[in-house]
Design a protein around this motif. Structure first.
Motif, PDB file in Angstrom:
ATOM      1  N   VAL A 232      -0.321   0.219  -4.542  1.00 23.76           N
ATOM      2  CA  VAL A 232      -1.372  -0.822  -5.000  1.00 23.76           C
ATOM      3  C   VAL A 232      -2.259  -1.354  -3.803  1.00 23.76           C
ATOM      4  O   VAL A 232      -3.397  -1.308  -3.968  1.00 23.76           O
ATOM      5  N   SER A 233      -1.489  -1.711  -2.810  1.00 22.71           N
ATOM      6  CA  SER A 233      -2.375  -2.288  -1.532  1.00 22.71           C
ATOM      7  C   SER A 233      -3.299  -1.346  -1.127  1.00 22.71           C
ATOM      8  O   SER A 233      -4.425  -1.547  -0.611  1.00 22.71           O
ATOM      9  N   VAL A 234      -2.965   0.021  -0.869  1.00 16.92           N
ATOM     10  CA  VAL A 234      -3.925   1.047  -0.613  1.00 16.92           C
ATOM     11  C   VAL A 234      -5.097   1.271  -1.518  1.00 16.92           C
ATOM     12  O   VAL A 234      -6.303   1.395  -0.803  1.00 16.92           O
ATOM     13  N   THR A 235      -4.732   1.165  -2.887  1.00 20.61           N
ATOM     14  CA  THR A 235      -5.915   1.390  -3.554  1.00 20.61           C
ATOM     15  C   THR A 235      -6.721   0.028  -3.655  1.00 20.61           C
ATOM     16  O   THR A 235      -8.077  -0.035  -3.622  1.00 20.61           O
ATOM     17  N   GLU A 236      -6.162  -1.175  -3.314  1.00 19.18           N
ATOM     18  CA  GLU A 236      -7.029  -2.233  -3.393  1.00 19.18           C
ATOM     19  C   GLU A 236      -7.879  -2.419  -1.999  1.00 19.18           C
ATOM     20  O   GLU A 236      -9.167  -2.851  -1.984  1.00 19.18           O
ATOM     21  N   ARG A 237      -7.285  -1.679  -1.035  1.00 19.62           N
ATOM     22  CA  ARG A 237      -8.074  -1.764   0.390  1.00 19.62           C
ATOM     23  C   ARG A 237      -8.828  -0.509   0.475  1.00 19.62           C
ATOM     24  O   ARG A 237      -8.992  -0.098   1.579  1.00 19.62           O
ATOM     25  N   THR A 238      -9.071   0.465  -0.349  1.00 22.94           N
ATOM     26  CA  THR A 238      -9.781   1.666  -0.055  1.00 22.94           C
ATOM     27  C   THR A 238     -11.010   1.499   0.638  1.00 22.94           C
ATOM     28  O   THR A 238     -11.148   2.159   1.563  1.00 22.94           O
ATOM     29  N   ARG A 239     -11.960   0.646   0.258  1.00 20.27           N
ATOM     30  CA  ARG A 239     -13.262   0.422   1.027  1.00 20.27           C
ATOM     31  C   ARG A 239     -12.947   0.001   2.488  1.00 20.27           C
ATOM     32  O   ARG A 239     -13.509   0.287   3.369  1.00 20.27           O
ATOM     33  N   GLU A 240     -11.769  -0.981   2.729  1.00 19.07           N
ATOM     34  CA  GLU A 240     -11.618  -1.353   4.156  1.00 19.07           C
ATOM     35  C   GLU A 240     -11.399  -0.156   4.832  1.00 19.07           C
ATOM     36  O   GLU A 240     -11.760   0.097   5.986  1.00 19.07           O
ATOM     37  N   ILE A 241     -10.399   0.779   4.376  1.00 20.47           N
ATOM     38  CA  ILE A 241     -10.015   1.766   4.868  1.00 20.47           C
ATOM     39  C   ILE A 241     -11.273   3.002   5.217  1.00 20.47           C
ATOM     40  O   ILE A 241     -11.286   3.409   6.555  1.00 20.47           O
ATOM     41  N   GLY A 242     -12.031   2.960   4.423  1.00 20.00           N
ATOM     42  CA  GLY A 242     -13.230   3.976   4.618  1.00 20.00           C
ATOM     43  C   GLY A 242     -14.024   3.266   5.652  1.00 20.00           C
ATOM     44  O   GLY A 242     -14.544   4.019   6.523  1.00 20.00           O
ATOM     45  N   ILE A 243     -14.131   1.793   5.656  1.00 20.88           N
ATOM     46  CA  ILE A 243     -15.261   1.310   6.857  1.00 20.88           C
ATOM     47  C   ILE A 243     -14.433   1.523   8.144  1.00 20.88           C
ATOM     48  O   ILE A 243     -15.263   1.913   8.984  1.00 20.88           O
TER      49      ILE A 243
ATOM     50  N   GLY B 214       8.064   3.592   2.710  1.00 19.47           N
ATOM     51  CA  GLY B 214       6.630   3.035   3.053  1.00 19.47           C
ATOM     52  C   GLY B 214       5.943   4.282   3.616  1.00 19.47           C
ATOM     53  O   GLY B 214       4.703   4.111   3.790  1.00 19.47           O
ATOM     54  N   PHE B 215       6.479   5.438   3.872  1.00 22.12           N
ATOM     55  CA  PHE B 215       5.635   6.614   4.433  1.00 22.12           C
ATOM     56  C   PHE B 215       4.794   7.193   3.630  1.00 22.12           C
ATOM     57  O   PHE B 215       3.582   7.391   4.225  1.00 22.12           O
ATOM     58  N   TYR B 216       4.969   7.375   2.404  1.00 21.87           N
ATOM     59  CA  TYR B 216       4.264   8.142   1.570  1.00 21.87           C
ATOM     60  C   TYR B 216       2.999   7.124   1.351  1.00 21.87           C
ATOM     61  O   TYR B 216       1.837   7.916   1.501  1.00 21.87           O
ATOM     62  N   PRO B 217       2.940   5.943   1.000  1.00 24.70           N
ATOM     63  CA  PRO B 217       1.568   5.123   0.758  1.00 24.70           C
ATOM     64  C   PRO B 217       0.810   5.005   2.260  1.00 24.70           C
ATOM     65  O   PRO B 217      -0.424   5.096   2.140  1.00 24.70           O
ATOM     66  N   ALA B 218       1.723   5.028   3.588  1.00 20.68           N
ATOM     67  CA  ALA B 218       0.999   4.869   4.520  1.00 20.68           C
ATOM     68  C   ALA B 218       0.193   6.489   4.913  1.00 20.68           C
ATOM     69  O   ALA B 218      -0.849   6.277   5.081  1.00 20.68           O
ATOM     70  N   LEU B 219       0.873   7.574   4.444  1.00 24.48           N
ATOM     71  CA  LEU B 219       0.234   8.728   4.489  1.00 24.48           C
ATOM     72  C   LEU B 219      -0.901   9.057   3.613  1.00 24.48           C
ATOM     73  O   LEU B 219      -2.105   9.276   4.137  1.00 24.48           O
ATOM     74  N   LYS B 220      -0.691   8.327   2.569  1.00 20.13           N
ATOM     75  CA  LYS B 220      -1.792   8.547   1.573  1.00 20.13           C
ATOM     76  C   LYS B 220      -2.934   7.669   1.796  1.00 20.13           C
ATOM     77  O   LYS B 220      -4.314   8.214   1.777  1.00 20.13           O
ATOM     78  N   ALA B 221      -3.017   6.570   2.400  1.00 21.00           N
ATOM     79  CA  ALA B 221      -4.010   5.712   3.228  1.00 21.00           C
ATOM     80  C   ALA B 221      -4.588   6.569   4.306  1.00 21.00           C
ATOM     81  O   ALA B 221      -5.571   6.412   4.296  1.00 21.00           O
ATOM     82  N   SER B 222      -3.797   6.993   5.195  1.00 17.89           N
ATOM     83  CA  SER B 222      -4.455   7.887   6.146  1.00 17.89           C
ATOM     84  C   SER B 222      -5.139   8.973   5.798  1.00 17.89           C
ATOM     85  O   SER B 222      -6.375   9.421   6.698  1.00 17.89           O
ATOM     86  N   ASN B 223      -4.643   9.669   4.732  1.00 11.47           N
ATOM     87  CA  ASN B 223      -5.518  10.933   4.417  1.00 11.47           C
ATOM     88  C   ASN B 223      -6.833  10.576   3.490  1.00 11.47           C
ATOM     89  O   ASN B 223      -7.499  11.623   3.264  1.00 11.47           O
ATOM     90  N   LEU B 224      -7.008   9.170   3.408  1.00  7.14           N
ATOM     91  CA  LEU B 224      -8.458   9.033   2.545  1.00  7.14           C
ATOM     92  C   LEU B 224      -9.480   9.821   3.144  1.00  7.14           C
ATOM     93  O   LEU B 224      -9.693   9.345   4.388  1.00  7.14           O
ATOM     94  N   SER B 225     -10.543  10.070   2.359  1.00  4.76           N
ATOM     95  CA  SER B 225     -11.744  10.438   2.894  1.00  4.76           C
ATOM     96  C   SER B 225     -12.584   9.580   3.105  1.00  4.76           C
ATOM     97  O   SER B 225     -12.824   8.440   2.449  1.00  4.76           O
TER      98      SER B 225
END
Length: 437
Positions: A336-347, A418-429
């Motif tokens: 959920v946190s990864v989804t909420e912070r998608t834009r932050e990750i993109g920036i 926690g590894f899978y959510p972290a990996l998903k976040a790191s793989n975001l375009s």
């Protein structure tokens, strides 16, 4: 959501900004990497701090799981220690021989219903069994005891001279009766600590006459307080020579049981085999229809420990399930946190953050939830164990290794889930993340 400053240095890109490059000593790279790591840690804490209640509820599964593991192991270990202590109070390296079953017309009257053990059996075991150190035959009945105006219905135990050594029940005052007093049916007795207190009004009973079933017995000793060892409490008993109990008090021809002490714990099995062989020979029976039963302390300890292990394992498995559920909760919240912070990750990625930077940040968040949850769970487990002990009167033993194992497992849960959510976040375009609304 609050985040740390997203400058180029924090993001980890900062091309061309290598302060130590001109000197060629690499110190600038080390400083940059250290600064980057602490920035990532700070951002992880800020990400969790933005939703404190949600973070705590996420940790709750880990807290309960770790605490439950510690409480379960503490109860199991405490119970095992209590059983071992109780067995130790029965005596050291001890075997007990009981009469077998009495049968009439195909009906069994249960263990101990047969009257087959004698004083001669006890003497033969001591004489013919090399692995046996001491033997004490025992009879036990209730009888009225009286001293002046005090009287009570008490347990009268007839024993041999070695009872204090065989049963680990030493004399506190005076002495125990000797072999000549046993052979002579002497009217002497040794009283338990409770009898000495209740019947003799805390005055020394040594030398006084205690009447048992109307017969006078001289008190020659007082045993130390021992506590209950099953259905009978030896502190409430009066001990007399086994011959005096059988012939003078109760008119018995057979003993209730024979307690056998092996020379060492390692020789208990050998002592048991020798005892069984001697009794089979004397009673003219074979192993299939023996009229006696030899019961070992080791058997009792093994049975009790098996029961405690079953109970402890049941609670331990439930606690592990709770930990796994807590780990799944961590994974869910992190997704959920990864989804909420998608834009932050993109920036962050757009200004140069590496895949590893994002991975470490979210993995640190998951580990923080599990580690802090584990620490709180340890506190919960220790406090809970003490509360269980205080409220129920149970003996609990908090073992340091159980605390370490439970805490380590909680940390592993955080990394694993926690590894899978972290990996998903790191793989975001970065492009797709910046488009996310």
């Amino acid at each position: 959501m609050t985040t740390a400053p997203l400058d180029r240095e924090a993001a980890g890109a900062a091309p061309g900004s290598r302060p130590g490059a001109a000197r060629g000593d690499g110190s600038g790279d080390d400083q940059q990497r250290t600064s980057l790591f602490f920035t990532i840690v700070l951002m992880a804490f800020q990400g969790l701090g933005a939703n404190k209640l949600r973070s705590f509820l996420t940790m709750l599964g880990v807290i309960i799981g770790v605490g439950a593991v510690i409480v379960a192991v503490a109860i199991g270990q405490g119970s095992r220690d209590a059983v071992a202590e109780s067995i130790q109070r029965l005596g050291t390296n001890v075997l007990t021989v009981f009469p077998g079953n009495q049968r009439r017309g195909g009906i069994s009257f249960g263990g101990g219903s047969s009257v087959t053990l004698t004083l001669d059996d006890a003497a033969a075991i001591l004489k013919e069994c090399p692995s046996v150190q001491r033997v004490t035959p025992t009879v036990n009945r209730n009888a009225q005891i009286k001293y002046k105006n005090k009287n009570d219905n008490s347990s009268i135990t007839g024993t041999g001279k070695d009872y204090p050594l065989v049963s680990a029940h030493p004399v506190a005052q005076g002495r125990y009766f000797n072999q000549s007093e046993v052979d002579g049916y002497a009217r002497v007795c040794v009283v338990g600590s409770n009898v000495a207190t209740n019947i003799f009004d805390r005055a020394t009973p040594i030398g006084k006459t205690l009447r048992i079933n109307g017969q006078g017995f001289i008190v020659i000793g007082v045993l130390k307080s021992k506590g209950g060892t099953g259905f009978r409490n030896p502190d409430d008993a009066v001990f007399v020579p086994v011959t005096s109990a059988m012939r003078r008090l109760f008119g018995m021809e057979n003993v209730n049981n024979i307690t056998v002490q092996a020379r060492s714990f390692d020789r208990m099995a050998q002592a048991q085999a020798e005892t069984e062989a001697v009794l089979r020979k004397r009673h003219k029976v074979n192993a299939g229809n023996a009229d006696f039963t030899v019961f070992s302390q080791a058997d009792l300890a093994e049975t009790q420990n098996a029961q405690q292990d079953t109970f402890s394992n049941l609670i331990r498995y439930l606690a592990i399930v709770s930990l796994v559920v807590g780990g799944i909760g961590i994974m869910n919240i992190m997704l959920v946190s990864v989804t909420e912070r998608t834009r932050e990750i993109g920036i962050r990625k757009a200004i140069g953050a590496k895949k590893s930077d994002i991975l470490i940040q979210f993995l640190l968040e998951a580990m923080f939830l599990s580690v802090v949850g584990g620490l709180l769970g340890v506190a919960f487990g220790v406090i809970g164990s003490n509360m269980v002990s205080a409220s129920n009167g149970w003996r609990v033993t908090v073992a340091p290794e159980s605390v370490l194992i439970a805490f380590s497992f909680s940390a592993v849960v955080g990394v694993f889930f926690g590894f899978y959510p972290a990996l998903k976040a790191s793989n975001l375009s970065p492009i797709e993340a910046l488009r996310y609304e």
